[in-house]
Scaffold this active site. Structure first.
Site, PDB file in Angstrom:
ATOM      1  N   THR A 125       0.799  -1.234   0.000  1.00 54.90           N
ATOM      2  CA  THR A 125       0.000   0.000   0.000  1.00 54.90           C
ATOM      3  C   THR A 125       0.830   1.284   0.000  1.00 54.90           C
ATOM      4  O   THR A 125       1.935   1.324   0.561  1.00 54.90           O
ATOM      5  CB  THR A 125      -0.918   0.011   1.248  1.00 54.90           C
ATOM      6  N   GLU A 127       0.228   3.620   1.850  1.00 55.35           N
ATOM      7  CA  GLU A 127       0.355   4.052   3.254  1.00 55.35           C
ATOM      8  C   GLU A 127       1.782   3.836   3.768  1.00 55.35           C
ATOM      9  O   GLU A 127       2.195   4.453   4.739  1.00 55.35           O
ATOM     10  CB  GLU A 127      -0.604   3.252   4.146  1.00 55.35           C
ATOM     11  N   TYR A 149      -1.079   0.471  11.027  1.00 50.83           N
ATOM     12  CA  TYR A 149      -1.428  -0.196   9.760  1.00 50.83           C
ATOM     13  C   TYR A 149      -0.256  -0.115   8.773  1.00 50.83           C
ATOM     14  O   TYR A 149       0.173  -1.120   8.207  1.00 50.83           O
ATOM     15  CB  TYR A 149      -2.673   0.461   9.156  1.00 50.83           C
ATOM     16  N   LYS A 153       2.015  -3.213   7.281  1.00 53.69           N
ATOM     17  CA  LYS A 153       2.076  -3.497   5.844  1.00 53.69           C
ATOM     18  C   LYS A 153       3.522  -3.469   5.330  1.00 53.69           C
ATOM     19  O   LYS A 153       3.857  -4.134   4.351  1.00 53.69           O
ATOM     20  CB  LYS A 153       1.213  -2.488   5.082  1.00 53.69           C
TER      21      LYS A 153
HETATM   22  P1  NAP Z   1     -11.438  -4.564   2.695  1.00 56.41           P
HETATM   23  O1  NAP Z   1     -12.637  -4.230   1.890  1.00 56.41           O
HETATM   24  O2  NAP Z   1     -11.348  -4.067   4.098  1.00 56.41           O
HETATM   25  O3  NAP Z   1     -11.256  -6.143   2.687  1.00 56.41           O
HETATM   26  C1  NAP Z   1     -10.337  -6.781   3.516  1.00 56.41           C
HETATM   27  C2  NAP Z   1     -10.804  -8.212   3.732  1.00 56.41           C
HETATM   28  O4  NAP Z   1      -9.845  -8.864   4.593  1.00 56.41           O
HETATM   29  C3  NAP Z   1     -12.150  -8.346   4.413  1.00 56.41           C
HETATM   30  O5  NAP Z   1     -12.977  -9.144   3.603  1.00 56.41           O
HETATM   31  C4  NAP Z   1     -11.844  -9.027   5.727  1.00 56.41           C
HETATM   32  O6  NAP Z   1     -12.810  -9.977   6.107  1.00 56.41           O
HETATM   33  C5  NAP Z   1     -10.550  -9.767   5.405  1.00 56.41           C
HETATM   34  N1  NAP Z   1      -9.814 -10.111   6.620  1.00 56.41           N
HETATM   35  C6  NAP Z   1      -9.611  -9.355   7.718  1.00 56.41           C
HETATM   36  N2  NAP Z   1      -8.932 -10.041   8.641  1.00 56.41           N
HETATM   37  C7  NAP Z   1      -8.714 -11.267   8.135  1.00 56.41           C
HETATM   38  C8  NAP Z   1      -8.091 -12.442   8.642  1.00 56.41           C
HETATM   39  N3  NAP Z   1      -7.569 -12.507   9.870  1.00 56.41           N
HETATM   40  N4  NAP Z   1      -8.045 -13.536   7.844  1.00 56.41           N
HETATM   41  C9  NAP Z   1      -8.578 -13.510   6.610  1.00 56.41           C
HETATM   42  N5  NAP Z   1      -9.211 -12.418   6.073  1.00 56.41           N
HETATM   43  C10 NAP Z   1      -9.267 -11.321   6.849  1.00 56.41           C
HETATM   44  O7  NAP Z   1     -10.117  -4.042   1.949  1.00 56.41           O
HETATM   45  P2  NAP Z   1      -9.885  -3.720   0.397  1.00 56.41           P
HETATM   46  O8  NAP Z   1     -10.097  -2.267   0.182  1.00 56.41           O
HETATM   47  O9  NAP Z   1     -10.599  -4.720  -0.427  1.00 56.41           O
HETATM   48  O10 NAP Z   1      -8.313  -3.949   0.304  1.00 56.41           O
HETATM   49  C11 NAP Z   1      -7.770  -5.223  -0.028  1.00 56.41           C
HETATM   50  C12 NAP Z   1      -6.319  -5.275   0.426  1.00 56.41           C
HETATM   51  O11 NAP Z   1      -5.580  -4.253  -0.231  1.00 56.41           O
HETATM   52  C13 NAP Z   1      -6.089  -5.055   1.911  1.00 56.41           C
HETATM   53  O12 NAP Z   1      -5.002  -5.860   2.282  1.00 56.41           O
HETATM   54  C14 NAP Z   1      -5.718  -3.591   2.019  1.00 56.41           C
HETATM   55  O13 NAP Z   1      -4.932  -3.374   3.166  1.00 56.41           O
HETATM   56  C15 NAP Z   1      -4.956  -3.406   0.732  1.00 56.41           C
HETATM   57  N6  NAP Z   1      -4.966  -2.067   0.131  1.00 56.41           N
HETATM   58  C16 NAP Z   1      -6.147  -1.436  -0.103  1.00 56.41           C
HETATM   59  C17 NAP Z   1      -6.152  -0.205  -0.730  1.00 56.41           C
HETATM   60  C18 NAP Z   1      -7.440   0.529  -1.027  1.00 56.41           C
HETATM   61  O14 NAP Z   1      -7.381   1.729  -1.299  1.00 56.41           O
HETATM   62  N7  NAP Z   1      -8.590  -0.148  -1.044  1.00 56.41           N
HETATM   63  C19 NAP Z   1      -4.937   0.374  -1.133  1.00 56.41           C
HETATM   64  C20 NAP Z   1      -3.753  -0.318  -0.892  1.00 56.41           C
HETATM   65  C21 NAP Z   1      -3.783  -1.557  -0.284  1.00 56.41           C
HETATM   66  P3  NAP Z   1     -13.869  -9.738   7.290  1.00 56.41           P
HETATM   67  O15 NAP Z   1     -15.106  -9.305   6.581  1.00 56.41           O
HETATM   68  O16 NAP Z   1     -13.961 -11.085   7.906  1.00 56.41           O
HETATM   69  O17 NAP Z   1     -13.305  -8.703   8.212  1.00 56.41           O
HETATM   70  O1  G4F Z   2     -10.576   6.770   3.439  1.00 54.80           O
HETATM   71  P1  G4F Z   2      -9.508   6.657   4.457  1.00 54.80           P
HETATM   72  O2  G4F Z   2      -9.872   6.019   5.742  1.00 54.80           O
HETATM   73  O3  G4F Z   2      -8.291   5.934   3.718  1.00 54.80           O
HETATM   74  P2  G4F Z   2      -6.719   5.871   4.032  1.00 54.80           P
HETATM   75  O4  G4F Z   2      -6.431   6.170   5.435  1.00 54.80           O
HETATM   76  O5  G4F Z   2      -6.047   6.702   2.994  1.00 54.80           O
HETATM   77  O6  G4F Z   2      -6.421   4.320   3.780  1.00 54.80           O
HETATM   78  C1  G4F Z   2      -6.927   3.639   2.626  1.00 54.80           C
HETATM   79  O7  G4F Z   2      -5.985   3.730   1.585  1.00 54.80           O
HETATM   80  C2  G4F Z   2      -4.722   3.081   1.861  1.00 54.80           C
HETATM   81  C3  G4F Z   2      -3.843   3.313   0.633  1.00 54.80           C
HETATM   82  O8  G4F Z   2      -3.175   4.545   0.761  1.00 54.80           O
HETATM   83  C4  G4F Z   2      -4.978   1.614   2.118  1.00 54.80           C
HETATM   84  F1  G4F Z   2      -3.793   0.964   2.337  1.00 54.80           F
HETATM   85  C5  G4F Z   2      -5.891   1.451   3.301  1.00 54.80           C
HETATM   86  O9  G4F Z   2      -6.173   0.060   3.495  1.00 54.80           O
HETATM   87  C6  G4F Z   2      -7.200   2.181   3.028  1.00 54.80           C
HETATM   88  O10 G4F Z   2      -7.858   1.529   1.971  1.00 54.80           O
HETATM   89  O11 G4F Z   2      -8.941   8.109   4.795  1.00 54.80           O
HETATM   90  C7  G4F Z   2      -8.458   8.974   3.790  1.00 54.80           C
HETATM   91  C8  G4F Z   2      -8.202  10.342   4.384  1.00 54.80           C
HETATM   92  C9  G4F Z   2      -7.340  10.310   5.673  1.00 54.80           C
HETATM   93  O12 G4F Z   2      -6.391  11.332   5.588  1.00 54.80           O
HETATM   94  C10 G4F Z   2      -8.322  10.617   6.792  1.00 54.80           C
HETATM   95  O13 G4F Z   2      -7.766  11.276   7.906  1.00 54.80           O
HETATM   96  O14 G4F Z   2      -9.445  10.909   4.780  1.00 54.80           O
HETATM   97  C11 G4F Z   2      -9.289  11.515   6.039  1.00 54.80           C
HETATM   98  N1  G4F Z   2     -10.602  11.607   6.683  1.00 54.80           N
HETATM   99  C12 G4F Z   2     -11.213  12.773   7.050  1.00 54.80           C
HETATM  100  N2  G4F Z   2     -12.385  12.503   7.645  1.00 54.80           N
HETATM  101  C13 G4F Z   2     -11.390  10.587   7.048  1.00 54.80           C
HETATM  102  C14 G4F Z   2     -12.514  11.149   7.654  1.00 54.80           C
HETATM  103  N3  G4F Z   2     -11.242   9.259   6.902  1.00 54.80           N
HETATM  104  C15 G4F Z   2     -12.239   8.454   7.359  1.00 54.80           C
HETATM  105  N4  G4F Z   2     -12.125   7.125   7.187  1.00 54.80           N
HETATM  106  N5  G4F Z   2     -13.352   8.971   7.976  1.00 54.80           N
HETATM  107  C16 G4F Z   2     -13.544  10.320   8.161  1.00 54.80           C
HETATM  108  O15 G4F Z   2     -14.544  10.750   8.711  1.00 54.80           O
END
Ligand code: NAP
Ligand code: G4F
Length: 324
Positions: A125, A127, A149, A153
Site C-alpha cells: 500500500t 500508506e 497499519y 504493511k
Molecule cells: P477490505 O474491503 O477491508 O477487505 C479486507 C478483507 O480482509 C475483508 O474481507 C476481511 O474480512 C478480510 N480479513 C480481515 N482479517 C482477516 C483475517 N484474519 N483472515 C482472513 N481475512 C481477513 O479491503 P480492500 O479495500 O478490499 O483492500 C484489499 C487489500 O488491499 C487489503 O489488504 C488492504 O490493506 C490493501 N490495500 C487497499 C487499498 C485501497 O485503497 N482499497 C490500497 C492499498 C492496499 P472480514 O469481513 O472477515 O473482516
Molecule cells: O478513506 P480513508 O480512511 O483511507 P486511508 O487512510 O487513505 O487508507 C486507505 O488507503 C490506503 C492506501 O493509501 C490503504 F492501504 C488502506 O487500506 C485504506 O484503503 O482516509 C483517507 C483520508 C485520511 O487522511 C483521513 O484522515 O481521509 C481523512 N478523513 C477525514 N475525515 C477521514 C474522515 N477518513 C475516514 N475514514 N473517515 C472520516 O470521517
C-alpha cells in the site's frame, strides 16, 4: 487452454470481490477465503455464490492456511485479506500486526510447506510512504509509515520481497494507492461521503461528520486496480509495482464533486468537522508514479476521478432508495 486456479484471501472485501469477478472472465477456478463469523457478510459477493468456492481460513491461523492450499491446489494466491482501516489500527495495533504482517509470513510459509509452484500477490500500500520523502512516490521511494497499519504493511512488503530473494518464490508486491468504488467499506472517507450525500439528497440526514478535510489522495477506481494485480502474476519475472492514477485531490475536492452530483454547491453548510475522526498521525499527501506498471505491464486506469465519484453517489442513492 488449461484452467488456472486462484485462491483469493479477503474475498468479501472490495478488492476480493472485484478480483473474483475479473478472474472468472479469464476462465479461472476461484476459491475465496473468508473467516468464520457469526453472521456471513457477503454484501459484495452474494452474486458470486455458485460461481466461486468459498473456503474458511484465517490469516491469524497457520494451519487453516495450510489446509486451504491443500484443498484448492492453487496456481496463484492473491493475499488481499487484512485489517485495512488505518484509523482503527491505533485501537487494535496488535491484531493489525498479527494479520497484516505475520499473516503474510504465514501464507508464504504455507506456500513453502506445500512444495507447490504457486505465484503470490501481496496487497501492499501507498500508506507505507506515509510522511512522504519524495513526490511523486515510486518503487524506489523510501518508506515512512505513519500508523500501526502502515508499519504492519511494511513488514508484509519486506517479507514478500525476502521470500522472493531467499527461496525464489514468484512473489510480487502491488503498491496500490487508494482505490474506491460502489463496494468500498462505509467507514472509508469516500464511501462515507457518497453515502452521506445520498442521505442528504433523500432528506434522510442533514450533515456529514468528518475529520481532516485537507488530506490529499491519489484515488483510482478499484475494478481497474484488480487487473493490475493479475497482470503482475502473468509477467515472466516477479517484481514490485506502484499502481496509481498520478492525480491528487483533497477531501474537499471529493466533497465538492459529490455534492455537485445532487446539485448542491454550498457543500460546506452540510459538513461538520468532528474530532473523533482525526488521527493521531496523519498522511497528508500521496500521489503515485505508476510509469513502471504502465511500461512493463501495459496497465493504465480507465475511470476518471469525476466519473468514479458520480458512480458512487448515484449507487448510494439507488441503494437507499431501495431501502425506503
Ligand atoms: P477490505 O474491503 O477491508 O477487505 C479486507 C478483507 O480482509 C475483508 O474481507 C476481511 O474480512 C478480510 N480479513 C480481515 N482479517 C482477516 C483475517 N484474519 N483472515 C482472513 N481475512 C481477513 O479491503 P480492500 O479495500 O478490499 O483492500 C484489499 C487489500 O488491499 C487489503 O489488504 C488492504 O490493506 C490493501 N490495500 C487497499 C487499498 C485501497 O485503497 N482499497 C490500497 C492499498 C492496499 P472480514 O469481513 O472477515 O473482516
Ligand atoms: O478513506 P480513508 O480512511 O483511507 P486511508 O487512510 O487513505 O487508507 C486507505 O488507503 C490506503 C492506501 O493509501 C490503504 F492501504 C488502506 O487500506 C485504506 O484503503 O482516509 C483517507 C483520508 C485520511 O487522511 C483521513 O484522515 O481521509 C481523512 N478523513 C477525514 N475525515 C477521514 C474522515 N477518513 C475516514 N475514514 N473517515 C472520516 O470521517
Amino acid at each position: 487452454m488449461e484452467t488456472k486456479t486462484a485462491l483469493v484471501t479477503g474475498i468479501n472485501g472490495q478488492d476480493g470481490s472485484y478480483l473474483a469477478d475479473f478472474l472468472l472472465t479469464k476462465g479461472y477456478k476461484v476459491y475465496g477465503m473468508e473467516r468464520r463469523c457469526s453472521r456471513k457478510n457477503r454484501v459484495n459477493t452474494e452474486h458470486l455464490e455458485g460461481k466461486i468456492t468459498f473456503i474458511n481460513g484465517d490469516l491469524a491461523d497457520q494451519n487453516s492456511l495450510l489446509r486451504c492450499i491443500k484443498e484448492c491446489s492453487p496456481d496463484e494466491i492473491y493475499n488481499l485479506g487484512a485489517m485495512s482501516f488505518v484509523g482503527e489500527s491505533w485501537n487494535t495495533p496488535e491484531t493489525t500486526s498479527d494479520v497484516n504482517a505475520l499473516g503474510v509470513l504465514r501464507m508464504l510459509e504455507a506456500i513453502r510447506e506445500s512444495g507447490r509452484d504457486i505465484r503470490f500477490y501481496q496487497a501492499s500500500t501507498s500508506e507505507m510512504y506515509g510522511k512522504v520523502v519524495e513526490t511523486p512516490q515510486k518503487e524506489t521511494t523510501p518508506f515512512y509509515p505513519r500508523s500501526p497499519y502502515g508499519v504492519s504493511k511494511l513488514y508484509g512488503y519486506w517479507i514478500t520481497k525476502n521470500y522472493r530473494e531467499s527461496y525464489g518464490v514468484f512473489a510480487c508486491n502491488g503498491i496500490l494507492f487508494n482505490h474506491e468504488s460502489e463496494r468500498r467499506g462505509i467507514e472509508f472517507v469516500t464511501r462515507k461521503i457518497s453515502d452521506g450525500v445520498a442521505r442528504i439528497a433523500l432528506g434522510l440526514s442533514d450533515h456529514i461528520a468528518l475529520g481532516n478535510l485537507d488530506a490529499q489522495r491519489d484515488w483510482g477506481y478499484a475494478p481497474d486496480y484488480v487487473e493490475a494485480m493479475w497482470a503482475m502474476l502473468q509477467h515472466d519475472t516477479p517484481d514490485d509495482y506502484v499502481i496509481s492514477t498520478g492525480e491528487c485531490y483533497s477531501i474537499r475536492d471529493f466533497l465538492q464533486r459529490a455534492f455537485a452530483c445532487v446539485n448542491i454547491s454550498n457543500w460546506e453548510d452540510y459538513v461538520k468537522q468532528d474530532e473523533r475522526f482525526m488521527r493521531p498521525a496523519e498522511v497528508d499527501y500521496l500521489v503515485g508514479d505508476s510509469s513502471k506498471a504502465r511500461d512493463v505491464l501495459g496497465w493504465k486506469p480507465s475511470v476518471s476521478f469525476d466519473e468514479m465519484v458520480s458512480r458512487m453517489v448515484f449507487n448510494d442513492i439507488d441503494l437507499l432508495g431501495d431501502d425506503n
